[in-house]
Scaffold this motif. Structure first.
Motif, PDB file in Angstrom:
ATOM      1  N   UNK A  60      34.051  19.807  77.768  1.00  0.00           N
ATOM      2  CA  UNK A  60      35.254  20.336  78.411  1.00  0.00           C
ATOM      3  C   UNK A  60      35.584  21.709  77.841  1.00  0.00           C
ATOM      4  N   UNK A  61      36.153  22.544  78.688  1.00  0.00           N
ATOM      5  CA  UNK A  61      36.591  23.869  78.244  1.00  0.00           C
ATOM      6  C   UNK A  61      38.041  23.783  77.753  1.00  0.00           C
TER       7      UNK A  61
ATOM      8  N   UNK B 100      34.491   6.106  63.206  1.00  0.00           N
ATOM      9  CA  UNK B 100      34.642   5.212  64.366  1.00  0.00           C
ATOM     10  C   UNK B 100      33.734   5.576  65.531  1.00  0.00           C
ATOM     11  N   UNK B 101      32.672   6.352  65.278  1.00  0.00           N
ATOM     12  CA  UNK B 101      31.860   6.811  66.398  1.00  0.00           C
ATOM     13  C   UNK B 101      31.010   5.718  67.029  1.00  0.00           C
ATOM     14  N   UNK B 102      31.075   4.519  66.474  1.00  0.00           N
ATOM     15  CA  UNK B 102      30.453   3.380  67.155  1.00  0.00           C
ATOM     16  C   UNK B 102      31.357   2.847  68.265  1.00  0.00           C
ATOM     17  N   UNK B 103      32.616   3.289  68.295  1.00  0.00           N
ATOM     18  CA  UNK B 103      33.586   2.795  69.282  1.00  0.00           C
ATOM     19  C   UNK B 103      33.967   3.844  70.317  1.00  0.00           C
ATOM     20  N   UNK B 104      33.859   5.123  69.951  1.00  0.00           N
ATOM     21  CA  UNK B 104      34.328   6.220  70.804  1.00  0.00           C
ATOM     22  C   UNK B 104      33.265   7.312  70.873  1.00  0.00           C
ATOM     23  N   UNK B 105      33.471   8.288  71.757  1.00  0.00           N
ATOM     24  CA  UNK B 105      32.515   9.388  71.924  1.00  0.00           C
ATOM     25  C   UNK B 105      33.261  10.712  71.806  1.00  0.00           C
ATOM     26  N   UNK B 106      32.645  11.687  71.144  1.00  0.00           N
ATOM     27  CA  UNK B 106      33.262  13.006  71.004  1.00  0.00           C
ATOM     28  C   UNK B 106      32.962  13.868  72.214  1.00  0.00           C
ATOM     29  N   UNK B 107      33.922  14.691  72.584  1.00  0.00           N
ATOM     30  CA  UNK B 107      33.754  15.669  73.662  1.00  0.00           C
ATOM     31  C   UNK B 107      33.278  16.988  73.048  1.00  0.00           C
ATOM     32  N   UNK B 108      32.236  17.571  73.610  1.00  0.00           N
ATOM     33  CA  UNK B 108      31.826  18.913  73.201  1.00  0.00           C
ATOM     34  C   UNK B 108      32.796  19.923  73.821  1.00  0.00           C
ATOM     35  N   UNK B 109      33.019  21.021  73.110  1.00  0.00           N
ATOM     36  CA  UNK B 109      33.900  22.080  73.622  1.00  0.00           C
ATOM     37  C   UNK B 109      33.041  23.235  74.130  1.00  0.00           C
TER      38      UNK B 109
ATOM     39  N   UNK C  53      29.323  29.751  77.088  1.00  0.00           N
ATOM     40  CA  UNK C  53      28.903  28.669  77.964  1.00  0.00           C
ATOM     41  C   UNK C  53      28.269  27.486  77.261  1.00  0.00           C
ATOM     42  N   UNK C  54      27.996  27.608  75.977  1.00  0.00           N
ATOM     43  CA  UNK C  54      27.385  26.507  75.228  1.00  0.00           C
ATOM     44  C   UNK C  54      28.407  25.401  74.974  1.00  0.00           C
ATOM     45  N   UNK C  55      27.901  24.179  74.878  1.00  0.00           N
ATOM     46  CA  UNK C  55      28.751  23.028  74.591  1.00  0.00           C
ATOM     47  C   UNK C  55      28.503  22.595  73.145  1.00  0.00           C
ATOM     48  N   UNK C  56      29.538  22.669  72.314  1.00  0.00           N
ATOM     49  CA  UNK C  56      29.378  22.419  70.882  1.00  0.00           C
ATOM     50  C   UNK C  56      30.196  21.196  70.478  1.00  0.00           C
ATOM     51  N   UNK C  57      29.542  20.258  69.840  1.00  0.00           N
ATOM     52  CA  UNK C  57      30.199  19.025  69.392  1.00  0.00           C
ATOM     53  C   UNK C  57      30.883  19.221  68.037  1.00  0.00           C
TER      54      UNK C  57
END
Length: 328
Positions: free
Chosen positions: A124-125, A217-226, A231-235
């Motif tokens: 997401x931007x 908690x990354x076994x339960x949720x997912x991070x959004x890349x910015x 234009x690159x998507x960075x986590x």
């Protein structure tokens, strides 16, 4: 006196002496940010071991704002903060004669999180996030397809840090453009576990929290890349916080030390322990934050030893702050 009665009397007397001794143990009093809490807890545990019972550390978690209220009333030695001290807090400290030493204790990245089943909002931007979180979105932006017409016509469910939290202040500053400014119709909580659980249960949910809580908690949720300007998507990650590619949601987090308490040996010993480069690398990294580079950690100690007071900030957050500026 019967032997059993004598033994009981001796036990009570010893217990009383032990309690008295416990009361006389020098104690470092820390409170404040839930984001800084894991660092304080880890450092406190190892510091107390190194002191072999000669010093205690108590660590509270009142939130950044709640911590500053106690700190500026002179009730604490140190408060943890996930944002710089605000102007009203500066004034409160001034009223109570509390001068403070501002020290970066670690580098943090804020994570925007979604449900693991969400495959359409993985990058997401900042403008898209602003569309969700801006004050004018309240009651109006209620579906995902209002953020991007390629997204599904599904309800937008939001979770985030409580409004007394420095995490909330920095996220709103970075995303909306104004600190402490957002829609009010979201689940706000001082307990990041509530956000984790809420997003984990609802495939249409989105939230934000500190990197450490995401890592745990990354076994339960997912991070959004910015999506960055190129234009690159960075986590969000430790590596991307260090190399500066994850913007604008990378920030310093702080210790504020009461100058009037800074000459106490147990406070000095604690600060020197917390900012020892080896302890920084081991303990800060252990709880999911980015440790200070050795030269910054040593400069922070030097700033404390010089009792240099005041804030680098003007009562609010700044984006792109250099760590060297905070320790000079």
């Amino acid at each position: 006196m019967k032997l059993s009665t004598l033994a009981a009397s001796l036990f009570i007397a010893c217990a009383g002496l032990n309690a008295h001794a416990q009361q006389n143990v020098p104690t470092v009093l820390i409170d404040g940010s839930s984001t800084v809490f894991p660092i304080s807890e880890a450092v406190a545990e190892e510091f107390q071991k190194s002191q072999q019972g000669k010093t205690r550390v108590t660590v509270g978690v009142s939130g950044t704002g709640g911590g500053f209220k106690k700190f500026c009333r002179g009730e604490l030695d140190i408060t943890g903060a996930s944002r710089p001290i605000r102007k009203d807090e500066m004034e409160l400290c001034k009223q109570h004669g509390v001068e403070y030493i501002e020290m970066p204790v670690a580098i943090d990245a804020l994570a925007t999180i979604i449900n693991p089943s969400n495959t359409f909002a993985e990058c997401l931007s900042i403008p898209e996030l602003k569309t969700m979180w801006a004050p004018e979105a309240q009651g109006k932006v209620t579906n995902w397809n209002q953020i991007n017409d390629k997204f599904p016509n599904a309800p937008l469910v939001l979770f985030g840090a409580g409004t007394d939290s420095g995490t909330y202040d920095y996220y709103t500053f970075a995303v909306v453009g104004k600190e402490h400014s957002s829609r009010g119709d979201f689940t706000a909580t001082e307990d990041d576990n509530v956000s984790v659980q809420g997003v984990a249960r609802d495939e249409n949910a989105l939230g934000f929290l500190g990197l450490a809580y995401y890592e745990h908690n990354k076994d339960k949720i997912k991070a959004v890349a910015i999506r960055q300007d190129d234009g690159s998507c960075v986590l969000p990650s430790v590596e991307n916080a260090v190399n500066g590619t994850y913007q604008p949601l990378t920030r310093p987090i702080f210790y504020y030390v009461d100058k009037s308490k800074a000459d106490k040996k147990h406070v000095v010993d604690f600060i020197h322990f917390a900012f020892d480069p080896k302890n920084q690398e081991e303990l800060v990294s252990e709880v999911g934050y980015v440790s200070l580079p050795a030269e910054i950690a040593n400069s922070a100690k030097a700033k404390f030893d010089a009792r240099k007071t005041g804030s680098h900030f003007e009562g609010g957050s700044k984006i792109g702050v250099k760590m060297t500026d905070l320790v000079n």
